[in-house]
Design an enzyme around this catalytic site. Structure first.
Site, PDB file in Angstrom:
ATOM      1  N   ARG A 148      99.902 -55.875 -18.210  1.00  0.00           N
ATOM      2  CA  ARG A 148     100.578 -55.295 -19.544  1.00  0.00           C
ATOM      3  C   ARG A 148     101.947 -55.338 -19.538  1.00  0.00           C
ATOM      4  NH1 ARG A 148      96.836 -51.416 -16.988  1.00  0.00           N
ATOM      5  NH2 ARG A 148      94.878 -50.880 -18.386  1.00  0.00           N
ATOM      6  N   LYS A 172      98.444 -47.632 -15.792  1.00  0.00           N
ATOM      7  CA  LYS A 172      98.010 -46.451 -16.352  1.00  0.00           C
ATOM      8  C   LYS A 172      97.648 -45.358 -15.514  1.00  0.00           C
ATOM      9  CE  LYS A 172      96.543 -48.440 -20.963  1.00  0.00           C
ATOM     10  NZ  LYS A 172      95.466 -48.539 -21.888  1.00  0.00           N
ATOM     11  N   HIS A 245      99.929 -58.747 -25.123  1.00  0.00           N
ATOM     12  CA  HIS A 245      98.538 -58.479 -24.849  1.00  0.00           C
ATOM     13  C   HIS A 245      97.660 -59.728 -25.012  1.00  0.00           C
ATOM     14  CE1 HIS A 245      97.821 -54.504 -23.487  1.00  0.00           C
ATOM     15  NE2 HIS A 245      96.746 -54.430 -23.780  1.00  0.00           N
ATOM     16  N   ARG A 248      97.377 -61.502 -21.698  1.00  0.00           N
ATOM     17  CA  ARG A 248      96.504 -60.783 -21.044  1.00  0.00           C
ATOM     18  C   ARG A 248      94.971 -60.970 -21.505  1.00  0.00           C
ATOM     19  NH1 ARG A 248      95.744 -55.810 -17.932  1.00  0.00           N
ATOM     20  NH2 ARG A 248      94.646 -54.281 -18.614  1.00  0.00           N
ATOM     21  N   HIS A 271      91.202 -51.690 -15.581  1.00  0.00           N
ATOM     22  CA  HIS A 271      90.427 -51.002 -16.411  1.00  0.00           C
ATOM     23  C   HIS A 271      89.739 -49.916 -15.525  1.00  0.00           C
ATOM     24  CE1 HIS A 271      90.099 -54.378 -19.616  1.00  0.00           C
ATOM     25  NE2 HIS A 271      91.317 -53.757 -19.702  1.00  0.00           N
ATOM     26  N   TYR A 280      85.324 -58.455 -23.121  1.00  0.00           N
ATOM     27  CA  TYR A 280      85.540 -59.730 -23.103  1.00  0.00           C
ATOM     28  C   TYR A 280      84.515 -60.737 -22.878  1.00  0.00           C
ATOM     29  CZ  TYR A 280      90.295 -57.795 -22.465  1.00  0.00           C
ATOM     30  OH  TYR A 280      91.350 -57.241 -22.517  1.00  0.00           O
TER      31      TYR A 280
END
Length: 299
Positions: A148, A172, A245, A248, A271, A280
């Site tokens: 990110r 995150k 992004h 990514r 994630h 994906y």
């Protein structure tokens, strides 16, 4: 924890706000789906990026526009209550926009097109100035480690393990992970660290331990990375509205196209939910079906 706060809020919605039973059931379902997507974490750890990830996943699942609007209302009502109760210092839902139905992933560049872009920047770095070497290293690491933009800009020099070709990333929710990167990124980083970073850092006194340094000698900012990616990758995907992004997403899609294990990709991307990574697989499947339709004689 998030789930415990949601349970209290659902009772509040029914007993104090006296919402209809159908609305309460809908809100409860929506908010529990939020937990399933972002994980049961401390309420204060939930930020707008978690909410966007959840909203985006709902849009990709094909939910009706009315359902998406209700989900946004549910999370806004929940965080407004949490803010009034003093459970959070700031309301992250204020920056959440209801996603449009059918919203797609940011554009994914083909592997050959992206290779040409990156090789062009690497060649420029060999003969150009410090900014050129930095730009090549930024692009190679964004794509090579599927980072990110906030993770990339927050890196310090010591976060790199140049022998093992790994980078320690703070993602995150302050979750740390170690991500590998390839030979191309390693070479670009070596050129940047040896030849370019000292020159960039000498332009100011605010670089500190930052890995990537901007034109004024300070830690490179996200806006600069957005501008770089738009210039570099925009032509390859046919859109000027492209951001970090996209690299990514391209990395994740190319990994799955190449047969990478889904859980390994989940770990690399950081994630919280496997369901987010599974999106994906739909991109890869669509690409496979399109290739089959165009190329197979019995399609």
């Amino acid at each position: 924890m998030l789930s415990a706060a949601i349970d209290v809020y659902v009772r509040h919605a029914a007993d104090v706000r006296r919402l209809s039973p159908a609305t309460v059931r809908g809100y409860a379902s929506d908010l529990r789906d939020l937990v399933a997507t972002v994980g049961d974490r401390p309420l204060t750890d939930v930020d707008v990026e978690h909410l966007r990830e959840w909203a985006w996943a709902g849009a990709q699942a094909g939910l009706a526009r009315s359902t998406l609007a209700r989900r946004t209302a549910a999370v806004r009502g929940f965080f407004r209550w949490a803010s009034e109760e003093g459970l959070v210092d700031a309301d992250p839902s204020l920056r959440l926009v209801t996603p449009k139905r059918g919203r797609t992933l940011p554009r994914v560049a083909s592997a050959p097109a992206l290779r040409d872009v990156l090789e062009g920047y690497v060649a420029r770095a060999e003969t150009g100035g410090p900014d050129d070497a930095r730009d090549a290293a930024v692009l190679e690491l964004l794509y090579g480690a599927a980072l990110r933009v906030s993770e990339l800009c927050g890196l310090d020099v010591d976060d790199l393990d140049r022998d093992r070709r790994t980078v320690r990333v703070l993602g995150k929710g302050a979750k740390e992970r170690v991500v590998p990167y390839g030979g191309a990124a390693a070479r670009a980083l070596e050129t940047y660290l040896v030849r370019a970073r000292p020159a960039l850092a000498s332009r100011g006194d605010g670089a500190g331990a930052a890995l990537f340094v901007g034109a004024r000698g300070r830690r490179l900012g996200a806006r600069s990375v957005y501008d770089l990616v738009a210039r570099a990758v925009g032509p390859a995907v046919g859109s000027a509205a492209v951001g970090p992004h996209s690299l990514r997403h391209s990395a994740a899609t190319h990994l799955l196209d190449g047969g990478a294990d889904l859980r390994a990709v989940q770990e690399m991307l950081g994630h919280a939910s496997l369901g987010t990574t599974q999106i994906y697989t739909h991109v890869s499947s669509e690409r496979m079906r399109e290739a089959y339709r165009l190329a197979h004689p019995r399609a």
